[in-house]
Design a protein around this motif. Sequence first.
Motif, PDB file in Angstrom:
ATOM      1  N   UNK A 151       0.800  -1.226   0.000  1.00  0.00           N
ATOM      2  CA  UNK A 151       0.000   0.000   0.000  1.00  0.00           C
ATOM      3  C   UNK A 151       0.833   1.277   0.000  1.00  0.00           C
ATOM      4  N   UNK A 152       1.844   1.362   0.872  1.00  0.00           N
ATOM      5  CA  UNK A 152       2.631   2.593   0.971  1.00  0.00           C
ATOM      6  C   UNK A 152       3.370   2.884  -0.329  1.00  0.00           C
ATOM      7  N   UNK A 153       3.979   1.858  -0.912  1.00  0.00           N
ATOM      8  CA  UNK A 153       4.753   2.059  -2.135  1.00  0.00           C
ATOM      9  C   UNK A 153       3.847   2.375  -3.328  1.00  0.00           C
ATOM     10  N   UNK A 154       2.765   1.623  -3.452  1.00  0.00           N
ATOM     11  CA  UNK A 154       1.834   1.848  -4.561  1.00  0.00           C
ATOM     12  C   UNK A 154       1.169   3.212  -4.425  1.00  0.00           C
ATOM     13  N   UNK A 155       0.740   3.542  -3.210  1.00  0.00           N
ATOM     14  CA  UNK A 155       0.092   4.834  -2.988  1.00  0.00           C
ATOM     15  C   UNK A 155       1.017   6.001  -3.257  1.00  0.00           C
ATOM     16  N   UNK A 156       2.299   5.832  -2.921  1.00  0.00           N
ATOM     17  CA  UNK A 156       3.278   6.897  -3.157  1.00  0.00           C
ATOM     18  C   UNK A 156       3.400   7.220  -4.646  1.00  0.00           C
ATOM     19  N   UNK A 157       3.367   6.193  -5.489  1.00  0.00           N
ATOM     20  CA  UNK A 157       3.557   6.396  -6.923  1.00  0.00           C
ATOM     21  C   UNK A 157       2.262   6.704  -7.671  1.00  0.00           C
ATOM     22  N   UNK A 158       1.134   6.245  -7.137  1.00  0.00           N
ATOM     23  CA  UNK A 158      -0.146   6.525  -7.798  1.00  0.00           C
ATOM     24  C   UNK A 158      -0.871   7.714  -7.178  1.00  0.00           C
ATOM     25  N   UNK A 159      -0.343   8.212  -6.064  1.00  0.00           N
ATOM     26  CA  UNK A 159      -0.915   9.422  -5.476  1.00  0.00           C
ATOM     27  C   UNK A 159      -2.206   9.211  -4.722  1.00  0.00           C
ATOM     28  N   UNK A 160      -2.388   8.024  -4.138  1.00  0.00           N
ATOM     29  CA  UNK A 160      -3.599   7.770  -3.363  1.00  0.00           C
ATOM     30  C   UNK A 160      -3.556   6.407  -2.705  1.00  0.00           C
ATOM     31  N   UNK A 161      -4.391   6.224  -1.701  1.00  0.00           N
ATOM     32  CA  UNK A 161      -4.471   4.963  -0.967  1.00  0.00           C
ATOM     33  C   UNK A 161      -5.099   3.894  -1.856  1.00  0.00           C
ATOM     34  N   UNK A 167      -8.131   5.217  -6.368  1.00  0.00           N
ATOM     35  CA  UNK A 167      -6.859   4.566  -6.690  1.00  0.00           C
ATOM     36  C   UNK A 167      -7.071   3.107  -7.037  1.00  0.00           C
ATOM     37  N   UNK A 168      -7.979   2.444  -6.325  1.00  0.00           N
ATOM     38  CA  UNK A 168      -8.266   1.036  -6.614  1.00  0.00           C
ATOM     39  C   UNK A 168      -8.775   0.868  -8.037  1.00  0.00           C
ATOM     40  N   UNK A 169      -9.659   1.756  -8.466  1.00  0.00           N
ATOM     41  CA  UNK A 169     -10.203   1.672  -9.825  1.00  0.00           C
ATOM     42  C   UNK A 169      -9.119   1.963 -10.859  1.00  0.00           C
ATOM     43  N   UNK A 170      -8.260   2.929 -10.563  1.00  0.00           N
ATOM     44  CA  UNK A 170      -7.177   3.248 -11.506  1.00  0.00           C
ATOM     45  C   UNK A 170      -6.273   2.033 -11.725  1.00  0.00           C
ATOM     46  N   UNK A 171      -5.869   1.391 -10.627  1.00  0.00           N
ATOM     47  CA  UNK A 171      -5.016   0.218 -10.747  1.00  0.00           C
ATOM     48  C   UNK A 171      -5.728  -0.954 -11.395  1.00  0.00           C
TER      49      UNK A 171
END
Length: 202
Positions: A151-161, A167-171
């Motif tokens: 979560x921390x790494x993905x959120x850092x690069x995608x700009x959201x939790x 963010x979940x929909x974007x991924x």
Amino acid sequence: MRSASDLTARARIRDAALARFGADGVSATTVRTVAADAGVSAALVVHHFGSKEGLRRACDEHVLEAVRAGGEISLESLGEALDSATPVRRYLARALLDDTEAARRLFTEIVERTEAWLAGGEEEGWVRPTSDARARAVTYVSWLLGPLVLSDQVGRLLGGDPAETTTAVRGARAGLEMLTRGLFTDDRWLAAFTEADGSSRP
């Protein structure tokens, strides 16, 4: 028979525990903290669930029920379902990181249900056949849960939790684009790993 208010209080406590366990983990959460979050007394939490362990089991069962109902979500209600699933996603991520026996059971059931869902898709013609149904299901589920565990790494690069809907929909959309349309234009990597898989078996 329990009263309607009794059932409402039980659900409110469970939802508070789901959110708190997802944020802080089971070991760092107390019954008093959950009670305060739910706006009830610690005695009422114990009345309904017996202990923190009983509360965790109720959360596990709630997550399993959400997983079991996943195939029943219509495309029209997808957005609403995603919004309501945010606490479930957070709880599941924390449970997997804690690597409890309950988390292993959850992961196994998710994989088994996904395997059956994909097999049904094969029969209906909207999923391509595979030579290894179990490996496909495990890999698919790992792809889905990976952003939550990281979560921390993905959120850092995608700009959201990643547990939050946006963010979940974007991924998920990026992943589905790859799964639906493909990523590679030739089979060089598939051929190489197919050969490696064959040579590694007795």
